[in-house]
Write a protein that holds these residues in place. Sequence first.
Motif, PDB file in Angstrom:
ATOM      1  N   ARG A  22     -10.162  -8.543   9.775  1.00  0.00           N
ATOM      2  CA  ARG A  22     -10.105  -9.993   9.590  1.00  0.00           C
ATOM      3  C   ARG A  22      -9.659 -10.725  10.856  1.00  0.00           C
ATOM      4  O   ARG A  22      -8.923 -11.686  10.824  1.00  0.00           O
ATOM      5  CB  ARG A  22      -9.195 -10.366   8.404  1.00  0.00           C
ATOM      6  N   THR A  53     -14.156 -14.775   8.821  1.00  0.00           N
ATOM      7  CA  THR A  53     -12.714 -15.081   8.905  1.00  0.00           C
ATOM      8  C   THR A  53     -12.506 -15.764  10.244  1.00  0.00           C
ATOM      9  O   THR A  53     -13.127 -15.348  11.231  1.00  0.00           O
ATOM     10  CB  THR A  53     -11.854 -13.792   8.911  1.00  0.00           C
ATOM     11  N   GLY A  97     -13.663 -19.500   7.052  1.00  0.00           N
ATOM     12  CA  GLY A  97     -12.834 -18.497   6.385  1.00  0.00           C
ATOM     13  C   GLY A  97     -11.362 -18.725   6.671  1.00  0.00           C
ATOM     14  O   GLY A  97     -10.976 -19.760   7.217  1.00  0.00           O
TER      15      GLY A  97
END
Length: 245
Positions: A22, A53, A97
């Motif tokens: 992430r 993300t 994200g």
Amino acid sequence: MSIDVVAGEAVTTVTINRPDKRNALTTALYSALAEALETAATPIVVLTGAGGTFTAGNDLGDFLAHDDSAAGDDTPVRRFQEALLATRAVVVAAVDGPAVGIGATLLLHCDLVYATERSYLQFPFTSLGLVPEFGSSFVLPRLVGPQRAAELLLFGDRVPAPEAHRLGLVNEVLADTAALETRVADRTAALAAQPASSLALTRELLRDTESTSVRERMDVESQHFGKLLHDPATVANLRAKLGRR
Ligand code: COA
């Protein structure tokens, strides 16, 4: 795991590329981000994250390593923070994200923030037993007011993009990734059409952390203004406008 840099004529796009984690930021990634910002030669920088993300913030494993790499004055994270404060480029964040921890606090130092509907900002420092960083305890109360800042920093709840927009932390919310990319391309093209020195100095004025009064700021503005009046690009612009009348 990398920081990808694509430099065009007016825009350098810097992408945090570690989607499997992430886009969590390690010391190596902070150094690469710092390098990218320090060497960007375009008037505009777009900062974004790969794979849905923006960034999950500091690598939690690095926090646990207790090697003081995440705090202190002479660290990769501090070098990155200083580079973001110091860059002459207008920094545009394209957020798709989660933007967590430093992923959220760094947005406070970008000039323009565009985010997809599903994005959110989160300042989870207290829940981790930490305190806010990157000057966020100083900047956030000034941006959103002390009570709202207290809410964001003490509870650390997710702030959905539409709410972040209402608070003034996000310029625009876009429906999806494609709409985000289109809008960021459109806005950076509009920026690229402006004289580069005016962009750089306007950013510098907007980001000035030294002035303590309006008069002090007026002095700094006057210096820049006076200098720009002699800039050939400004002279050409003024002549063109005058000629049109
Ligand atoms: N540091 C290190 N690894 C991280 C990370 C971080 N900040 N954030 C996510 N990861 C890793 C996870 O450990 C997981 O690794 P694994 O696949 O090897 O188990 C992988 O990234 C995917 O994470 P996951 O939580 O399964 O993804 P998700 O899409 O369900 O959730 C987040 C994404 C961002 C909401 C969630 O990962 C999260 O909250 N991360 C922590 C954020 C944080 O507290 N940051 C520190 C701020 S100071």
